[in-house]
Design an enzyme around this catalytic site. Structure first.
Site, PDB file in Angstrom:
ATOM      1  N   HIS A  29       0.865  -1.184   0.000  1.00 13.38           N
ATOM      2  CA  HIS A  29       0.000   0.000   0.000  1.00 13.38           C
ATOM      3  C   HIS A  29       0.908   1.243   0.000  1.00 13.38           C
ATOM      4  O   HIS A  29       2.002   1.203   0.563  1.00 13.38           O
ATOM      5  CB  HIS A  29      -0.828  -0.057   1.287  1.00 13.38           C
ATOM      6  CG  HIS A  29      -1.929   0.954   1.399  1.00 13.38           C
ATOM      7  ND1 HIS A  29      -1.702   2.255   1.768  1.00 13.38           N
ATOM      8  CD2 HIS A  29      -3.269   0.847   1.215  1.00 13.38           C
ATOM      9  CE1 HIS A  29      -2.868   2.909   1.809  1.00 13.38           C
ATOM     10  NE2 HIS A  29      -3.830   2.072   1.475  1.00 13.38           N
ATOM     11  N   ASP A  51       2.976  -4.306   8.143  1.00  6.01           N
ATOM     12  CA  ASP A  51       1.779  -3.485   7.994  1.00  6.01           C
ATOM     13  C   ASP A  51       0.600  -4.434   8.167  1.00  6.01           C
ATOM     14  O   ASP A  51       0.249  -5.183   7.259  1.00  6.01           O
ATOM     15  CB  ASP A  51       1.797  -2.832   6.605  1.00  6.01           C
ATOM     16  CG  ASP A  51       0.457  -2.196   6.241  1.00  6.01           C
ATOM     17  OD1 ASP A  51      -0.477  -2.234   7.059  1.00  6.01           O
ATOM     18  OD2 ASP A  51       0.360  -1.671   5.115  1.00  6.01           O
ATOM     19  N   GLN A  65      -4.581  -5.253   7.134  1.00  6.98           N
ATOM     20  CA  GLN A  65      -5.516  -6.271   6.656  1.00  6.98           C
ATOM     21  C   GLN A  65      -5.310  -7.589   7.392  1.00  6.98           C
ATOM     22  O   GLN A  65      -6.237  -8.401   7.460  1.00  6.98           O
ATOM     23  CB  GLN A  65      -5.338  -6.502   5.145  1.00  6.98           C
ATOM     24  CG  GLN A  65      -5.501  -5.248   4.306  1.00  6.98           C
ATOM     25  CD  GLN A  65      -6.918  -4.692   4.334  1.00  6.98           C
ATOM     26  OE1 GLN A  65      -7.882  -5.401   4.632  1.00  6.98           O
ATOM     27  NE2 GLN A  65      -7.049  -3.410   4.035  1.00  6.98           N
ATOM     28  N   LYS A 101     -10.463  -0.551  10.445  1.00 10.97           N
ATOM     29  CA  LYS A 101     -10.653  -1.756   9.627  1.00 10.97           C
ATOM     30  C   LYS A 101     -10.980  -2.958  10.505  1.00 10.97           C
ATOM     31  O   LYS A 101     -11.342  -4.019  10.014  1.00 10.97           O
ATOM     32  CB  LYS A 101      -9.394  -2.043   8.807  1.00 10.97           C
ATOM     33  CG  LYS A 101      -9.095  -0.934   7.794  1.00 10.97           C
ATOM     34  CD  LYS A 101      -7.827  -1.199   7.033  1.00 10.97           C
ATOM     35  CE  LYS A 101      -7.268   0.036   6.402  1.00 10.97           C
ATOM     36  NZ  LYS A 101      -7.797   0.297   5.063  1.00 10.97           N
ATOM     37  N   CYS A 138      -4.735   2.446  -3.703  1.00 15.35           N
ATOM     38  CA  CYS A 138      -3.522   2.995  -3.084  1.00 15.35           C
ATOM     39  C   CYS A 138      -2.349   2.043  -3.279  1.00 15.35           C
ATOM     40  O   CYS A 138      -1.515   1.884  -2.385  1.00 15.35           O
ATOM     41  CB  CYS A 138      -3.699   3.287  -1.600  1.00 15.35           C
ATOM     42  SG  CYS A 138      -4.943   4.514  -1.272  1.00 15.35           S
TER      43      CYS A 138
HETATM   44  C1  LIG Z   1      -2.465  -2.767   3.650  1.00 13.21           C
HETATM   45  C2  LIG Z   1      -2.798  -1.371   4.099  1.00 13.21           C
HETATM   46  N1  LIG Z   1      -1.834  -0.598   4.611  1.00 13.21           N
HETATM   47  C3  LIG Z   1      -2.081   0.640   5.049  1.00 13.21           C
HETATM   48  C4  LIG Z   1      -3.335   1.199   4.979  1.00 13.21           C
HETATM   49  C5  LIG Z   1      -3.549   2.593   5.475  1.00 13.21           C
HETATM   50  O1  LIG Z   1      -4.390   2.627   6.576  1.00 13.21           O
HETATM   51  P1  LIG Z   1      -4.895   4.015   7.179  1.00 13.21           P
HETATM   52  O2  LIG Z   1      -5.398   4.816   6.021  1.00 13.21           O
HETATM   53  O3  LIG Z   1      -5.976   3.633   8.129  1.00 13.21           O
HETATM   54  O4  LIG Z   1      -3.744   4.670   7.859  1.00 13.21           O
HETATM   55  C6  LIG Z   1      -4.369   0.425   4.439  1.00 13.21           C
HETATM   56  C7  LIG Z   1      -5.735   0.946   4.323  1.00 13.21           C
HETATM   57  O5  LIG Z   1      -6.140   1.607   3.399  1.00 13.21           O
HETATM   58  C8  LIG Z   1      -4.093  -0.886   3.991  1.00 13.21           C
HETATM   59  O6  LIG Z   1      -5.054  -1.651   3.475  1.00 13.21           O
END
Ligand SMILES: Cc1ncc(COP(=O)(O)O)c(C=O)c1O
Lengths: 168, 416
Positions: free
Chosen positions: B133, B210, B213, B236, B374
């Site tokens: 991401h 990270d 998910q 999430k 993203c």
């Molecule tokens: C794998 C992953 N990493 C990072 C993020 C970023 O999360 P957040 O926008 O809650 O900081 C997301 C969510 O969009 C994600 O799915």
């Protein structure tokens, strides 16, 4: 089907009418203009759509050729395709007025009749066609798809290399 | 009250019952029942979370760690109780290893800016994968630019899986930091974290996971995973947004400099010099997201109250059902078919751009994500500009997969 569901189905039909689907699947002038006098890349960071608009404006300030090439949804590709057809042989100043009318059609601020009144009567047929983009007015998040090619052309005329839907 | 919640028996998993816990699921959109298939972007919230947050605001709200009065003490106790719930949920050894952040993005930026700046020298390497991401790419690019470190990317296989061998090819003596998703938000691929941790540690590098998910679909034990940092977002995980968690090993947090300055994070401040509080306070400058943290605690209580093994099996069933049914729709192709997958499924339909698909599906009440998710570098690897994505949470049903399929047939009609 409930009354609401029927309205929703009609909205979809208005958005994806035949003309849009035709231009979306078989875009006209999907190429680069030779000896272009301006080039700009348009980018919608939301969905990653990218298009390149090129145009050749002659000494009299008339669009001799306009083309748009790229990847995007049916709405943005159809809009780009219809734009290239509508603007060919128009003075740039008139082209800007057309853009103005399209933008207001897409946001539901004016209807076709009002759009026609804004422009020379010789453009009535083109305005009829472009009005099919007005289906996006029921889909606020999709308005940017319809206007991206136009914003890109504008930034190319104004001497900027790039347009992004987030700036405009 | 929380002690009571923890001793309540675990409910047998019944999706109809689960759905009743989520008020939003009974609403309609565009005159159709809501079919919410975008939990990977942000999950819906159970009543228990909403109630806990209302209770916190209505009855027990004050700033934390400051007031010498009962209400502030109460708010502080609740906020710190949430930290303990997070600790237990991921099996960290100590509360002081749990840093509350704004979200996963904030947590990863914290590690990049603090730990990254501390250890990275010119020529050092940061290893990422091709499926990350943007939140786990851009913070590293920023710190690489500032320190002269270099980013290396582990490629993925055609089905979206990642081979440990590829990690072995890229991780080397120059590697300082390895940062990978636990589960891909686009492909659903589950990464072999334990093995990646071993490879990272062999060369003395630290592993950041990270977990945005990952934590949603399986029970996470950070000690068993063997990573050094684990980041995730509350929203999430059926909790509120504006709250995230960074877990890090105590000795790393002790060595790391502060990320931001302000109140809460100091020991003594003079204009000549300030000294820092111990972790986690050192990394929680300013008034923290008090009620969101309490809401996250409530989400964890909620999850602890259901049979999570059965919930995971239910999600897997939905995934396998969707993977079997989607390709039966003419023109539909699955994107991401690795063996080890969580309930996230991307797909494309020939002749229909994902955005157009999502617009048409929406009018049938079906919410899916469309776009690059993203993860633009991943889209480039996959050779697409965008995909549509259905993701399944504990409250989704096979009936909703059927609704997606019906809506896709309709989309084909509208878009042909
Ligand atoms: C794998 C992953 N990493 C990072 C993020 C970023 O999360 P957040 O926008 O809650 O900081 C997301 C969510 O969009 C994600 O799915």
């Amino acid at each position: 089907m409930t009354a609401l569901a029927q309205v929703e189905a009609d909205d979809l039909k208005a958005l994806y009418q035949e003309l849009i689907l035709d231009h979306g699947k078989n875009p006209r002038n999907a190429r680069l203009v030779e000896h272009a006098s301006c080039t700009a890349k348009g980018n919608n960071p939301l969905c990653g759509d990218r298009i390149t608009v090129t145009a050749r404006v002659n000494a009299a300030g008339v669009f001799e050729d306009v083309a748009a090439e790229g990847k995007g949804c049916a709405i943005s590709i159809a809009s780009a395709s219809m734009m290239t057809e509508a603007l060919k042989n128009l003075p740039v100043a008139t082209g800007r007025q057309v853009f103005n009318a399209v933008q207001q059609l897409c946001t539901g601020k004016i209807d076709v009749a009002a759009a026609k009144a804004m422009l020379p009567a010789t453009l009535n047929d083109e305005i009829e066609k472009l009005a099919s983009l007005g289906g996006v007015k029921q889909f606020p998040v999709r308005v940017k798809c319809a206007t991206l090619p136009w914003h890109t052309l504008l930034s190319c005329l104004d001497g900027q290399a790039d347009a992004t839907t987030e700036k405009v | 009250m929380s002690a009571l919640a923890r001793t309540l028996p675990i409910r047998a998993f019944d999706v109809a019952e689960i759905r009743m816990d989520f008020p939003i699921l009974s609403r309609q959109v565009h005159g159709k029942p809501l079919v919410f298939l975008d939990s990977a972007a942000s999950a819906q919230k159970p009543r228990a979370v909403l109630d806990a947050m209302t209770q916190a605001f209505e009855c027990e709200y004050a700033n934390v760690h400051r007031g010498a009065y009962w209400l502030s003490e109460k708010a502080t106790t609740n906020y710190e109780a949430a930290r303990e719930k997070v600790r237990a949920f991921i099996n960290a050894t100590s509360d002081s290893e749990i840093v509350f952040t704004k979200g996963a993005t904030d947590a990863i930026n914290l590690v990049a800016a603090s730990y990254g700046r501390m250890v990275l020298k010119p020529g050092d390497e940061i290893v990422l994968t091709a499926l990350e991401h943007h939140s786990n790419i851009v913070p590293w690019q920023l710190i690489a630019e500032q320190t002269g470190a270099v980013i290396k990317v582990v490629p993925i296989n055609a089905d979206g899986s990642v081979s440990v061998d590829r990690f072995a090819d890229v991780i080397c003596a120059k590697t300082r930091i390895v940062a990978v998703a636990h589960v891909s938000n686009v492909l659903g691929t589950v990464l072999p974290i334990e093995l990646i941790a071993q490879l990272s540690h062999k060369v003395g590098a630290k592993l950041l996971v990270d977990g945005c998910q990952g934590i949603v679909h399986e029970q996470v034990d950070v000690q068993a995973l063997g990573c050094d940092f684990y980041a995730f977002s509350g929203h999430k995980l059926y909790g509120p947004n504006a709250i995230g968690v960074l877990w890090a090993r105590a000795e790393l947090l002790a060595a790391m400099p502060p990320y931001q300055g302000g109140g809460e994070m100091i020991a003594i401040v003079t204009f000549e010099k300030s000294t820092w509080a111990e972790a986690p306070a050192k990394f929680e400058a300013g008034t923290p997201p008090i009620v969101p943290a309490i809401g996250l605690g409530a989400a964890i209580d909620y999850l602890n109250g259901i049979d999570r093994t059965a919930a995971a099996a239910h999600e897997r069933d939905l995934l396998h059902y969707a993977m079997a049914e989607l390709p039966k729709v003419p023109g539909v192709k699955l994107v991401g078919t690795a063996q080890n997958k969580a309930s996230v499924q991307s797909f494309t339909m020939d002749g229909a751009h994902p955005h157009d698909l999502a617009t048409v599906l929406d009018r049938s009440g079906v919410c899916v994500r469309a776009g690059h998710h993203c993860a633009q570098p991943l889209m480039d690897v996959l050779g697409v500009t965008a995909t549509a994505r259905a993701s399944f949470g504990i409250y989704n049903t096979r009936g909703e997969v059927d609704a997606l399929i019906v809506a896709l047939h309709k989309a084909r009609e509208v878009l042909q």
